[in-house]
Scaffold this motif. Structure first.
Motif, short mmCIF file in Angstrom:
data_model
loop_
_atom_site.label_atom_id
_atom_site.label_comp_id
_atom_site.label_asym_id
_atom_site.label_seq_id
_atom_site.Cartn_x
_atom_site.Cartn_y
_atom_site.Cartn_z
N SER A 63 -8.12 -3.06 -1.17
CA SER A 63 -6.57 -3.47 -1.24
C SER A 63 -5.26 -2.18 -2.21
N MET A 64 -6.92 -1.79 -4.03
CA MET A 64 -6.04 -0.67 -4.39
C MET A 64 -6.07 0.30 -4.23
N ASP A 97 -3.91 1.22 -1.49
CA ASP A 97 -2.43 1.13 -1.74
C ASP A 97 -2.08 2.17 -2.53
N LEU A 129 -2.06 5.10 0.31
CA LEU A 129 -0.93 4.85 1.23
C LEU A 129 0.47 5.60 0.63
N SER A 130 0.48 5.04 -1.08
CA SER A 130 2.04 5.31 -1.32
C SER A 130 2.33 6.83 -1.92
N THR A 155 3.79 4.38 2.43
CA THR A 155 4.16 3.04 3.09
C THR A 155 2.74 2.16 2.23
N SER A 156 1.88 1.50 2.95
CA SER A 156 1.19 0.53 2.49
C SER A 156 0.47 -0.30 3.68
N ILE A 157 -0.37 -0.69 2.63
CA ILE A 157 -1.71 -1.34 4.05
C ILE A 157 -1.20 -2.67 5.04
N LEU A 158 -0.38 -3.28 3.62
CA LEU A 158 0.88 -4.42 4.21
C LEU A 158 1.72 -4.23 4.65
N TYR A 203 -3.31 0.30 9.97
CA TYR A 203 -3.39 0.21 8.13
C TYR A 203 -5.23 -0.18 7.89
N THR A 218 -5.55 -8.20 3.48
CA THR A 218 -3.51 -8.15 3.58
C THR A 218 -3.37 -9.54 4.01
#
Length: 298
Positions: free
Chosen positions: A129-130, A133, A136-137, A141-144, A149, A230
Motif C-alpha cells: 500500500s505504501m 501510494d 500513484l501520488s 490519485t491513490s489505490i483507494l 488500481y 484496500t
C-alpha cells in the motif's frame, strides 16, 4: 519366521493403534467437524450469541443471495481468481524452467523468489500500500480511489507472494521429467519449443494440478491482503442507500457482514460462509478432476 510368529508382532500394533489415532481423531472432531457442523446449523438461525440462536429456516440464504454487495464480491473474486491463476502459474513455470537450464546462481535466485512467501499477508498488504501510494501520488490519485488500481494492486501483491512458492513445486516437477524422453526427442529432431510442449509440460501435469489448485483456492480465499491493501475501498452508494465496496472480496465481505449493525448480520454472514465453502470446494474438486485426466502416467 512362520505366519503364527509374524502375527505376534503385528497384533500388538493393531491392538494399540487406537491409542495413537484416538487423540488425532478427537482433535479433528473438536477442532473441525463440530465447529463446521455448528456453523451449518447457525446459518439457518438468527443470533447475536450462539446460546441465543433462533432457527429461522432459509431466510439467511435468501438475504445473502439478494445482497448486492455479496453478488458484486462474488464476481469480483471470480475475476481476480482467474487472472491470478493464469499469471501466477505462467510466471512461476517460466521462472522454474529458466532456473533448471543450468543458469549460474540458480540457487540464489530460488531463495530470492521464495522469500516473499515467508512474509505475512497483513504485512505484505501494508508494504505494498505504501509502494503503490508512493507511485500513484505522482499522478494525483491513490489505490483507494480507483477500483482498477485496487484490482491490479491485489494481483501484483498476490503474484509477488505466490510465484516463488509455486516455482519450487514446478522445479520439483521439471527435475522429475525422465531424461531419456528428453534425449529421445532431441534425437528425433524436435526443437526446444516442441520438446517443451510435447514432452516437458505433459510430464509436469502433476505439478500443474497442484499449483492450479493452490492458486485457485488461494485466490478465492484471499482475506488479509485485501483487508490491509484496500479494505474494500473505494465504495459506491446505490439508489436504495446501500453501500458496495468495489474491491471487497468474498472473505472480506463475509467478515464485514458478520460485524454489521443489523441483528440478522451474523446469521446472514454464516449463510454466506457456507455458500463460500461450497463454491470453493466445488471449484477446487472440479479443477482437480479436470487436470488429473491430463496427467501422463510415467
Amino acid at each position: 519366521m512362520n505366519t503364527k510368529t509374524k502375527g505376534l508382532f503385528k497384533n500388538p500394533i493393531r491392538r494399540w493403534s487406537w491409542l495413537f489415532m484416538g487423540p488425532i481423531v478427537a482433535a479433528f472432531c473438536i477442532g473441525f467437524v463440530w465447529p463446521f457442523a455448528q456453523g451449518i446449523y447457525l446459518s439457518f438461525c438468527q443470533f447475536r450469541l450462539i446460546r441465543d440462536a433462533k432457527f429461522t429456516g432459509v431466510s439467511n440464504y435468501v438475504q445473502a443471495f439478494s445482497d448486492e454487495s455479496f453478488r458484486h464480491s462474488f464476481w469480483y473474486t471470480a475475476l481476480f481468481a482467474i487472472v491470478s491463476l493464469v499469471l501466477i502459474n505462467v510466471l512461476a513455470f517460466t521462472v522454474a524452467y529458466l532456473l533448471t537450464q543450468g543458469l549460474k546462481g540458480s540457487n540464489l535466485f530460488r531463495t530470492v523468489f521464495f522469500m516473499p512467501n515467508l512474509i505475512g499477508g497483513i504485512v505484505l498488504g501494508y508494504i505494498w500500500s505504501m509502494i503503490f501510494d508512493g507511485i500513484l501520488s505522482h499522478y494525483g490519485t491513490s489505490i483507494l480511489l480507483e477500483t482498477k488500481y485496487g484490482f491490479w494492486g491485489l494481483i501484483i501483491l498476490m503474484c509477488w507472494q505466490q510465484i516463488g512458492y509455486m516455482m519450487i513445486i514446478y522445479i520439483a516437477g521439471l527435475q522429475a521429467v525422465p531424461e531419456d524422453m528428453i534425449e529421445a526427442s532431441k534425437i528425433d529432431g524436435a526443437s526446444r519449443r516442441q520438446t517443451l510442449f510435447k514432452v516437458t509440460i505433459p510430464n509436469v501435469m502433476p505439478s500443474i494440478t497442484i499449483c492450479s489448485f493452490l492458486s485457485l483456492t488461494n485466490g478465492f480465499k484471499l482475506f488479509d491482503q485485501n483487508l490491509a491493501l484496500t479494505g474494500g475501498l473505494p465504495f459506491i452508494i446505490q439508489d436504495d442507500g446501500t453501500t458496495i465496496k468495489t474491491t471487497e472480496m468474498l472473505a472480506l465481505n463475509i467478515y464485514n457482514t458478520f460485524y454489521g449493525s443489523s441483528s440478522t448480520s451474523p446469521g446472514m454472514a454464516q449463510a454466506k460462509a457456507v455458500i463460500f465453502f461450497v463454491l470453493v470446494a466445488g471449484l477446487g474438486l472440479a479443477q482437480l478432476a479436470y487436470t488429473r485426466k491430463r496427467e501422463v502416467q510415467q
